[in-house]
Structure formats: structure tokens, C-alpha cells
Design a protein around this motif. Sequence first.
Motif, short mmCIF file in Angstrom:
data_model
loop_
_atom_site.label_atom_id
_atom_site.label_comp_id
_atom_site.label_asym_id
_atom_site.label_seq_id
_atom_site.Cartn_x
_atom_site.Cartn_y
_atom_site.Cartn_z
N SER A 121 65.43 34.97 23.28
CA SER A 121 64.84 34.24 24.40
C SER A 121 63.38 33.92 24.09
CB SER A 121 64.94 35.03 25.70
OG SER A 121 64.08 36.16 25.68
N TYR A 125 63.52 32.08 28.87
CA TYR A 125 64.75 31.30 28.76
C TYR A 125 65.54 31.73 27.53
CZ TYR A 125 63.15 28.03 32.34
OH TYR A 125 62.75 27.46 33.53
N ILE A 127 67.68 31.28 24.38
CA ILE A 127 67.66 30.19 23.40
C ILE A 127 68.79 30.37 22.39
CG2 ILE A 127 66.30 29.06 21.60
CD1 ILE A 127 65.14 28.62 24.34
N SER A 152 64.95 22.69 20.76
CA SER A 152 65.66 23.65 21.61
C SER A 152 64.72 24.26 22.64
CB SER A 152 66.29 24.75 20.75
OG SER A 152 65.32 25.52 20.09
N CYS A 156 64.08 23.21 27.38
CA CYS A 156 63.85 24.17 28.47
C CYS A 156 62.45 24.03 29.05
CB CYS A 156 64.04 25.60 27.97
SG CYS A 156 65.74 26.02 27.57
N TYR A 200 62.02 24.17 33.07
CA TYR A 200 63.27 23.51 32.72
C TYR A 200 63.56 22.37 33.68
CZ TYR A 200 68.23 22.55 33.17
OH TYR A 200 69.43 21.92 33.33
N GLU A 251 71.66 26.12 35.71
CA GLU A 251 70.54 27.01 35.41
C GLU A 251 70.82 28.35 36.07
OE1 GLU A 251 65.67 27.16 36.03
OE2 GLU A 251 66.90 25.75 37.19
N LYS A 253 70.22 32.50 36.42
CA LYS A 253 69.22 33.55 36.21
C LYS A 253 69.80 34.93 36.48
CE LYS A 253 64.45 34.94 37.06
NZ LYS A 253 63.13 34.53 37.59
N THR A 289 66.69 33.51 32.07
CA THR A 289 67.45 32.38 32.57
C THR A 289 68.21 31.71 31.44
OG1 THR A 289 65.82 31.97 34.32
CG2 THR A 289 67.29 30.15 33.75
N GLU A 290 69.45 31.37 31.69
CA GLU A 290 70.30 30.68 30.73
C GLU A 290 70.64 29.29 31.29
OE1 GLU A 290 73.02 29.92 27.50
OE2 GLU A 290 71.73 31.68 27.75
N VAL A 291 70.50 28.27 30.46
CA VAL A 291 70.95 26.93 30.84
C VAL A 291 72.33 26.73 30.22
CG1 VAL A 291 70.49 24.47 30.78
CG2 VAL A 291 68.58 26.08 30.97
#
Length: 311
Positions: A121, A125, A127, A152, A156, A200, A251, A253, A289-291
Amino acid sequence: MKNVKLIAATFVLAFVMTACSGENNERPQESSTESEQPQESSSYESAAESAAQSETNGDWREFQKTAEIDETVLVDESDIRITAEGIEYTDYSMEIPLLIENNSQKNLSFVSNSIGYSCNSVNGYMIADGYMYCDVAAGKKSNEKISISYDSLRLCGIFEIADIEIGFDISDEDHNEIYRGTGQIKTDLAEQYDYQRPSYRETIISEAAQDYFGYTMSYFSEEELLDQNGIKILSSGLIEDNDGENVLFLEVKNTTEQPIVVTTSNISLNGLGIYSFNWSSATINPGKTEVMDLELAAILDDSFWETTVRM
């Protein structure tokens, strides 16, 4: 015009949240969902205003190559030591040189950001970049690098480095797990970095991002779709890329104190079930947080398109 019809579609996804293996395997307590949700219109305007301000300031495209770090020990146990020796910038990526020391009596394999363990991350975020693999014989050392592309990070809304977390999966020749966990690096920008800024959201809706990455934002909402067991879906967006393919972005979290694996399954569109099994999964570190992106063309067979868009 598929994307226009999809804007009005209703997506239903089942999310399965499971704790990763570790010292604390208890499932987090379900959090209350009665709190007032943010209004979509005002939230969208706020993000849009911030995005417009960033573009006006001209800081959207240029990645700031100023952050520096002190030598940082990331792993120091089981006769293993991994040290981040600095931070380097190339034309296309940020790189972290690593010194890996195997002081054990076993030959070991070191992996970062593999399919089985992807836990890197940057600035809060997750990655999907920074792959590394190496074998280090007993009593030996190895110099390696973790490389993360600027694109990348830009996607974000990251344009400078405040902190980096690198996940390592270490095993012996018999595939026995020796170590699995993350180490954090903080740069000289960490104390002043604004982690609360929705970087993001500002980026994904900006015209500069759409032009640079080659997509059109068909729909975007900051309405909180889920708040359960410490997992929140903060925003959702639908884009159409240059090939005419539609991608749904979520998005997500993790507000708990342990890594969580989030899995999407039981996907429905306009009331029609289009995929009943597990489709994708992502490990989200504590507080990160992951997208997540779902390519709709890959999920929905072409034969179902006409049926779903008519419903």
C-alpha cells in the motif's frame, strides 16, 4: 451505447469479509449502519470542486519526486532481516532498494505482491504493484528492488509518497511458511500529508484523469453503499474505456485493526443474477482502502446483454 443503459441498472453484489490468518482471527463486531449517510449530490460537488482545483493548480500529471526516507528495517525475526535502504525515482516508477539477509540455516524464498499475498500500500491505498521474488541461500544476502509505477499511484490520486507498506511472504524449500506480514516505511512528508483528503475520488472524476487514462466517467456516487463489520464502500463509479468496455469501480475501506479479505460474489444486474460464484477478492490492510474494479463484459456473457438492458 451500452454504458448509457447501464447507468440506470441496479447492481447487487454480495460481499464476503474474512479475517486473514494472524495473531488475531476474531471476526470484527458489526458496526452500526443507522448513522446518517452522506448526500450524493453535495459529496459529488465537493469532490468535483477539489478535482477542478487540482487541475487548475497544474499538479495533476506531474509526480512529485521529492520524498526521502531513512534506512528502515522492515522485517527482523526468525534470523531474517529486510532493510529498505532508500527511495529512488525513475522516469516511470518509484523504487525501494532492499537488502535481504537470510541468517537462518535454510534456503528461503522471498515474495512480495504475489497472487497469493498482495498487501502493498501507499498513502493508505492498496496498490497492485511492487512484485518481487528471490531465493536467498542460507547465510547469504541479496539486493533487490520493489518498483511501483507512477500510473498505478496516480489512479488513486497519489502524487507524492508519504508512506509505503510492503508485504512479504517468506517460505522454505518445503513450502513451509516462515514469515508473512508487512513492514512500513515513512518518508519525510508523512507528518504533513493529508490522509483525510479523498484523493482517489478527486482523481477518478477529473477530466485530466479521463483524458490521461483514456476513459469516460458514465456514473459516479459518493453514497455509502455498505457499512458492516468494519467494511465501508465509500464510493462507486462506472466508466467506459477507449475499447467501449464498462468497468465498475468500488472504493472499499477496512476500518478494523486486522487484515480483511473482501470477496465479491452473487452479482445481479437489473434483478437478473449474472454470476453466482466468487468473482474477485482483495486483501485490505487495517485502515487501508482498496479500489476494486469489475469488468462487466467479463462477468456478463454477451448473450445476456440484451436481456439485462431491457429490464
